[in-house]
Motif scaffolding. Structure first.
Motif, mmCIF file in Angstrom:
data_model
loop_
_atom_site.group_PDB
_atom_site.id
_atom_site.type_symbol
_atom_site.label_atom_id
_atom_site.label_comp_id
_atom_site.label_asym_id
_atom_site.label_seq_id
_atom_site.Cartn_x
_atom_site.Cartn_y
_atom_site.Cartn_z
ATOM 1 N N GLU A 1 39.444 110.509 -78.554
ATOM 2 C CA GLU A 1 38.733 109.201 -78.837
ATOM 3 C C GLU A 1 38.252 108.740 -77.428
ATOM 4 O O GLU A 1 37.234 108.182 -77.404
ATOM 5 N N LEU A 2 38.927 109.252 -76.533
ATOM 6 C CA LEU A 2 38.383 108.731 -75.090
ATOM 7 C C LEU A 2 37.019 109.509 -74.765
ATOM 8 O O LEU A 2 36.271 108.663 -74.045
ATOM 9 N N ILE A 3 36.909 110.497 -74.937
ATOM 10 C CA ILE A 3 35.389 111.268 -74.926
ATOM 11 C C ILE A 3 34.452 110.930 -75.608
ATOM 12 O O ILE A 3 33.390 110.423 -75.434
ATOM 13 N N GLU A 4 34.987 110.225 -76.970
ATOM 14 C CA GLU A 4 33.784 109.769 -77.769
ATOM 15 C C GLU A 4 33.387 108.400 -77.519
ATOM 16 O O GLU A 4 32.204 107.996 -77.392
ATOM 17 N N ILE A 5 34.463 107.705 -77.227
ATOM 18 C CA ILE A 5 33.808 106.334 -76.647
ATOM 19 C C ILE A 5 33.195 106.393 -75.016
ATOM 20 O O ILE A 5 32.002 105.829 -74.836
ATOM 21 N N VAL A 6 33.562 107.045 -74.169
ATOM 22 C CA VAL A 6 32.801 107.315 -72.965
ATOM 23 C C VAL A 6 31.507 107.733 -73.269
ATOM 24 O O VAL A 6 30.539 107.309 -72.432
ATOM 25 N N THR A 7 31.251 108.871 -74.076
ATOM 26 C CA THR A 7 29.907 109.308 -74.513
ATOM 27 C C THR A 7 29.097 108.203 -74.721
ATOM 28 O O THR A 7 27.879 108.159 -74.563
ATOM 29 N N ALA A 8 29.504 107.506 -75.934
ATOM 30 C CA ALA A 8 28.937 106.566 -76.557
ATOM 31 C C ALA A 8 28.222 105.303 -75.676
ATOM 32 O O ALA A 8 27.390 104.993 -75.485
ATOM 33 N N MET A 9 29.452 104.924 -74.683
ATOM 34 C CA MET A 9 28.984 103.813 -73.751
ATOM 35 C C MET A 9 28.048 104.394 -72.452
ATOM 36 O O MET A 9 27.216 103.572 -72.000
ATOM 37 N N LEU A 10 28.300 105.679 -72.196
ATOM 38 C CA LEU A 10 27.383 106.134 -71.149
ATOM 39 C C LEU A 10 25.885 106.222 -71.705
ATOM 40 O O LEU A 10 25.191 105.786 -71.064
ATOM 41 N N ALA A 11 25.563 106.623 -73.112
ATOM 42 C CA ALA A 11 24.489 106.867 -73.544
ATOM 43 C C ALA A 11 23.887 105.231 -73.736
ATOM 44 O O ALA A 11 22.531 105.251 -73.613
ATOM 45 N N HIS A 12 24.621 104.285 -73.932
ATOM 46 C CA HIS A 12 24.178 103.039 -73.834
ATOM 47 C C HIS A 12 24.026 102.021 -72.544
ATOM 48 O O HIS A 12 23.310 101.003 -72.575
ATOM 49 N N SER A 13 24.627 102.832 -71.410
ATOM 50 C CA SER A 13 24.612 102.108 -70.318
ATOM 51 C C SER A 13 23.231 102.163 -69.707
ATOM 52 O O SER A 13 22.947 103.357 -69.296
ATOM 53 N N PRO A 14 22.686 101.054 -69.028
ATOM 54 C CA PRO A 14 21.453 100.891 -68.337
ATOM 55 C C PRO A 14 21.618 101.957 -66.823
ATOM 56 O O PRO A 14 20.718 102.333 -66.241
ATOM 57 N N THR A 15 22.750 101.813 -66.374
ATOM 58 C CA THR A 15 23.171 102.602 -65.258
ATOM 59 C C THR A 15 23.867 103.742 -65.316
ATOM 60 O O THR A 15 24.291 104.524 -64.141
ATOM 61 N N GLN A 16 23.890 104.390 -66.660
ATOM 62 C CA GLN A 16 24.652 105.415 -66.971
ATOM 63 C C GLN A 16 26.065 105.512 -66.149
ATOM 64 O O GLN A 16 26.404 106.546 -65.886
ATOM 65 N N THR A 17 26.693 104.323 -66.307
ATOM 66 C CA THR A 17 28.018 104.396 -65.879
ATOM 67 C C THR A 17 28.814 103.593 -66.778
ATOM 68 O O THR A 17 28.319 102.669 -67.523
ATOM 69 N N VAL A 18 30.346 103.964 -67.017
ATOM 70 C CA VAL A 18 31.284 102.961 -67.466
ATOM 71 C C VAL A 18 32.333 102.942 -66.828
ATOM 72 O O VAL A 18 32.916 103.375 -65.896
ATOM 73 N N HIS A 19 33.177 101.655 -67.000
ATOM 74 C CA HIS A 19 34.217 101.141 -66.329
ATOM 75 C C HIS A 19 35.623 101.443 -66.866
ATOM 76 O O HIS A 19 35.917 101.231 -68.057
ATOM 77 N N LEU A 20 36.567 102.295 -66.466
ATOM 78 C CA LEU A 20 37.820 102.599 -66.740
ATOM 79 C C LEU A 20 38.785 101.896 -66.094
ATOM 80 O O LEU A 20 38.623 102.004 -64.958
ATOM 81 N N GLU A 21 39.883 101.639 -66.982
ATOM 82 C CA GLU A 21 41.092 101.096 -66.197
ATOM 83 C C GLU A 21 42.508 101.218 -66.875
ATOM 84 O O GLU A 21 42.297 101.695 -68.336
ATOM 85 N N THR A 22 43.630 101.563 -66.077
ATOM 86 C CA THR A 22 44.852 101.784 -66.916
ATOM 87 C C THR A 22 45.158 100.556 -67.849
ATOM 88 O O THR A 22 45.038 99.580 -67.557
ATOM 89 N N ASP A 23 45.756 100.890 -69.069
ATOM 90 C CA ASP A 23 46.193 99.920 -69.999
ATOM 91 C C ASP A 23 47.564 99.432 -69.529
ATOM 92 O O ASP A 23 48.494 100.194 -69.402
ATOM 93 N N MET A 24 47.830 98.249 -68.954
ATOM 94 C CA MET A 24 49.062 97.498 -68.356
ATOM 95 C C MET A 24 49.949 97.024 -69.385
ATOM 96 O O MET A 24 50.959 96.715 -69.156
ATOM 97 N N ARG A 25 49.468 97.109 -70.675
ATOM 98 C CA ARG A 25 50.220 96.456 -71.485
ATOM 99 C C ARG A 25 51.521 97.375 -71.854
ATOM 100 O O ARG A 25 51.373 98.604 -71.818
#
Ligand SMILES: [Zn+2]
Ligand SMILES: [Zn+2]
Length: 294
Positions: free
Chosen positions: A180-204
């Motif tokens: 799921e992580l790979i799928e989401i990152v791949t999709a967001m990278l493809a749509h990003s004008p800067t070819q970057t995505v932001h990741l953070e730890t889920d603190m919940r």
């Protein structure tokens, strides 16, 4: 357990203001040490008091946010005793390149009109974030962030500022499966004008076992304080409320900023006890003295 060991709170039932499964660590400790049953009311929305992903700002400081949640759950249920917890993460004061976590677990007894706060401060946290430009870099970050036992949050980097994401709908929280992580990152990278995505730890809490452990520690501290009774009226929660500076310098004897005494004050009857030298030292190092080391 003798009956006198049980906490003399207004009720044997406490309602917990959470939607992140904090009862899994808090309820067993309260049952074991205090004989108090902790329940979670259905439909309590703790996220409206603020989220770690900053899509909803926190109300006030850490203590105020915990207090607001406890009061809201008391109002919602009509019970007498409520518990709420709130975490905060910041650079370690001594080692600023390391993250540090502070957990507060607060109890309000409306019948006794008292508030007791347990605390745990620990450098043991996976709290971190990173902007990445590839799936490989995302997986590398994931490994350092204890994924998949700990969840991740992914959002488009162009939508993320220091104060939080701009489009709330684009945040993917609670990712705990690698595909799921790979799928989401791949999709967001493809749509990003800067070819970057932001990741953070889920603190919940439910996606962060390290944080759950810290919440358990803060709960333990809270229980210890509940068990401390006022010597005059027996009210629970007789604990340190302030510290007095003025520990004398070992060389010249003048007072320093270090703690000379801790003050315990009862919230019911106002009884005050002064505990000298709570840190176990009776004089200060001359290095801490304005006279010897100006
Ligand atoms: Zn008292
Ligand atoms: Zn001195």
């Amino acid at each position: 357990m003798a009956d006198s060991d049980l906490a003399s709170l207004s009720s044997r039932l406490a309602v917990l203001a959470t939607m992140h499964q904090k009862e899994t660590v808090i309820a067993p400790l309260f049952a074991q040490h205090l004989g108090i049953t902790v329940t979670v009311p259905a439909g309590f929305d703790s996220d409206r008091f603020g989220t770690f992903t900053r899509d909803i700002d926190r109300m006030g400081n850490q203590l105020e946010a915990a207090r607001a949640k406890a009061k809201a759950v008391l109002e919602m249920t009509g019970e007498q005793v409520a518990i709420a917890s709130e975490g905060a993460f910041f650079p370690d004061p001594m080692l600023p390149w390391m993250a540090c976590g502070r957990e507060l677990v607060l109890l309000i007894d409306q019948g006794l009109e008292i508030e007791i706060v347990g605390e745990a401060v620990s450098p043991e946290t996976n709290f971190s974030h990173k902007t990445v430009d590839s799936v490989d870099a995302a997986l590398q970050f994931a490994e350092t962030a204890k994924f998949p036992s700990h969840g991740l949050v992914v959002m488009p980097s162009q939508n993320c500022t220091d104060s939080g994401p701009i489009h709330h709908g684009l945040i993917c929280k609670g990712i705990v499966v690698q595909d799921e992580l790979i799928e989401i990152v791949t999709a967001m990278l493809a749509h990003s004008p800067t070819q970057t995505v932001h990741l953070e730890t889920d603190m919940r809490a439910m996606h962060n076992p390290t944080r759950m452990g810290a919440i358990a520690q803060a709960t333990q501290d809270l229980i210890t304080k509940i068990q401390q009774r006022c010597p005059q009226c027996g009210c629970p929660g007789f604990s340190e409320t302030e510290r007095q500076p003025g520990l004398p310098c070992s060389l010249c004897g003048l007072p320093t900023q270090l703690t000379k005494a801790a003050i315990h004050r009862c919230q019911q009857c106002g009884y005050v006890k002064t505990v000298p030298f709570p840190d176990g030292v009776q004089t200060a190092d001359p290095g801490q003295c304005w006279n010897c080391n100006p």
